[in-house]
Write an enzyme that holds these catalytic residues in place. Structure first.
Site, PDB file in Angstrom:
ATOM      1  CE  LYS A  42      -3.136  -2.392   3.161  1.00 36.88           C
ATOM      2  NZ  LYS A  42      -3.529  -2.468   4.597  1.00 36.88           N
ATOM      3  CG  ASP A 102      15.238  -1.563   4.227  1.00 39.22           C
ATOM      4  OD1 ASP A 102      16.396  -1.161   4.377  1.00 39.22           O
ATOM      5  OD2 ASP A 102      14.585  -2.078   5.151  1.00 39.22           O
ATOM      6  CE  LYS A 130      15.031   3.013   5.594  1.00 41.35           C
ATOM      7  NZ  LYS A 130      14.458   2.088   6.592  1.00 41.35           N
ATOM      8  CG  ASP A 158       2.668   0.631   7.318  1.00 36.74           C
ATOM      9  OD1 ASP A 158       3.607   0.418   6.504  1.00 36.74           O
ATOM     10  OD2 ASP A 158       2.170  -0.265   8.009  1.00 36.74           O
TER      11      ASP A 158
HETATM   12  P1  5GP Z   1      13.017  -4.276   0.959  1.00 33.62           P
HETATM   13  O1  5GP Z   1      12.537  -5.522   0.308  1.00 33.62           O
HETATM   14  O2  5GP Z   1      13.696  -3.325  -0.012  1.00 33.62           O
HETATM   15  O3  5GP Z   1      13.907  -4.576   2.146  1.00 33.62           O
HETATM   16  O4  5GP Z   1      11.775  -3.571   1.607  1.00 33.62           O
HETATM   17  C1  5GP Z   1      10.926  -2.744   0.923  1.00 33.62           C
HETATM   18  C2  5GP Z   1       9.660  -2.521   1.715  1.00 33.62           C
HETATM   19  O5  5GP Z   1       9.927  -2.485   3.118  1.00 33.62           O
HETATM   20  C3  5GP Z   1       9.065  -1.176   1.394  1.00 33.62           C
HETATM   21  O6  5GP Z   1       8.179  -1.244   0.311  1.00 33.62           O
HETATM   22  C4  5GP Z   1       8.368  -0.818   2.702  1.00 33.62           C
HETATM   23  O7  5GP Z   1       7.071  -1.387   2.722  1.00 33.62           O
HETATM   24  C5  5GP Z   1       9.198  -1.473   3.762  1.00 33.62           C
HETATM   25  N1  5GP Z   1      10.163  -0.527   4.386  1.00 33.62           N
HETATM   26  C6  5GP Z   1      11.510  -0.521   4.282  1.00 33.62           C
HETATM   27  N2  5GP Z   1      12.063   0.490   4.979  1.00 33.62           N
HETATM   28  C7  5GP Z   1      11.031   1.153   5.541  1.00 33.62           C
HETATM   29  C8  5GP Z   1      10.928   2.324   6.374  1.00 33.62           C
HETATM   30  O8  5GP Z   1      11.909   2.992   6.760  1.00 33.62           O
HETATM   31  N3  5GP Z   1       9.686   2.692   6.743  1.00 33.62           N
HETATM   32  C9  5GP Z   1       8.559   2.022   6.354  1.00 33.62           C
HETATM   33  N4  5GP Z   1       7.398   2.490   6.779  1.00 33.62           N
HETATM   34  N5  5GP Z   1       8.601   0.922   5.572  1.00 33.62           N
HETATM   35  C10 5GP Z   1       9.828   0.494   5.166  1.00 33.62           C
END
Ligand code: 5GP
Length: 178
Positions: A42, A102, A130, A158
């Protein structure tokens, strides 16, 4: 809600200015290509709505939902499709719209999954990145802002389903999730 925010990282003005810049770039890059914009639910939805209002060429929209962090701030590293796309992307130009990269594992999964459907191209558009947290090589084509490793909320992002409706992006106080 505002009392749970340690620091405002990106205010409404900065976000809106950047969103318009990205929209202008997409409009120029995809002229006459009728791209499919796929928003990852979302978190990406507020970014998506502001973005497409500023795109001046025809675009098709679709949505995908994946398993998320649940109510914690750490990625499980496991990605599962909760809602698949409806559009046939074979031969189409695809733009993935995401809230934040992330570890990059979610986008790598989506990218590999979409590639199997043989689109004409895939580009990644994310509001936040990030870079220090990447666990896989990921190429971002349209980026809003780089941020540090703090957990951020607001503007679609969120914590435990709260804070998505904040108009800015802020760092959540650690005591809220620890
Ligand atoms: P990844 O697979 O790149 O580790 O994670 C991506 C998802 O993790 C993003 O779409 C988000 O939903 C969540 N996410 C990663 N870092 C953050 C953050 O600092 N804040 C929030 N609210 N969600 C995050």
């Amino acid at each position: 809600m505002i009392n749970d925010i340690k620091e405002v990282l990106l205010d409404e003005t900065a976000i809106q200015k950047k969103v318009k810049e990205i929209a202008r770039q997409i409009s120029a890059d995809y002229n006459n290509k009728f791209p499919v914009i796929i928003c990852i639910l979302k978190g990406g939805v507020i970014f998506l709505t502001d973005l497409i209002k500023n795109i001046s060429i025809p675009v098709e929209l679709d949505f995908m939902a994946l398993s998320s962090y649940g109510d914690t701030t750490k990625s499980s590293g496991v990605v599962k499709i909760k809602k698949d796309i409806d559009v046939d992307i074979a031969g189409r130009h695809v733009i993935i719209v995401e809230d934040i990269v992330d570890s990059g594992l979610t986008l790598k999964y989506i990218n590999d999954y979409f590639t199997q459907h043989k689109p004409a191209s895939i580009k990644i558009c994310t509001l936040l990145d990030k870079p220090q947290a990447h666990k896989t090589k990921i190429h971002i084509d349209y980026l809003g802002f780089e941020v540090g490793n703090e957990f951020v909320v607001g503007y679609g992002l969120d914590y435990a389903q709260k804070y998505r409706n904040l108009p800015y992006i802020g760092i959540l106080k650690e005591e809220i999730y620890s």
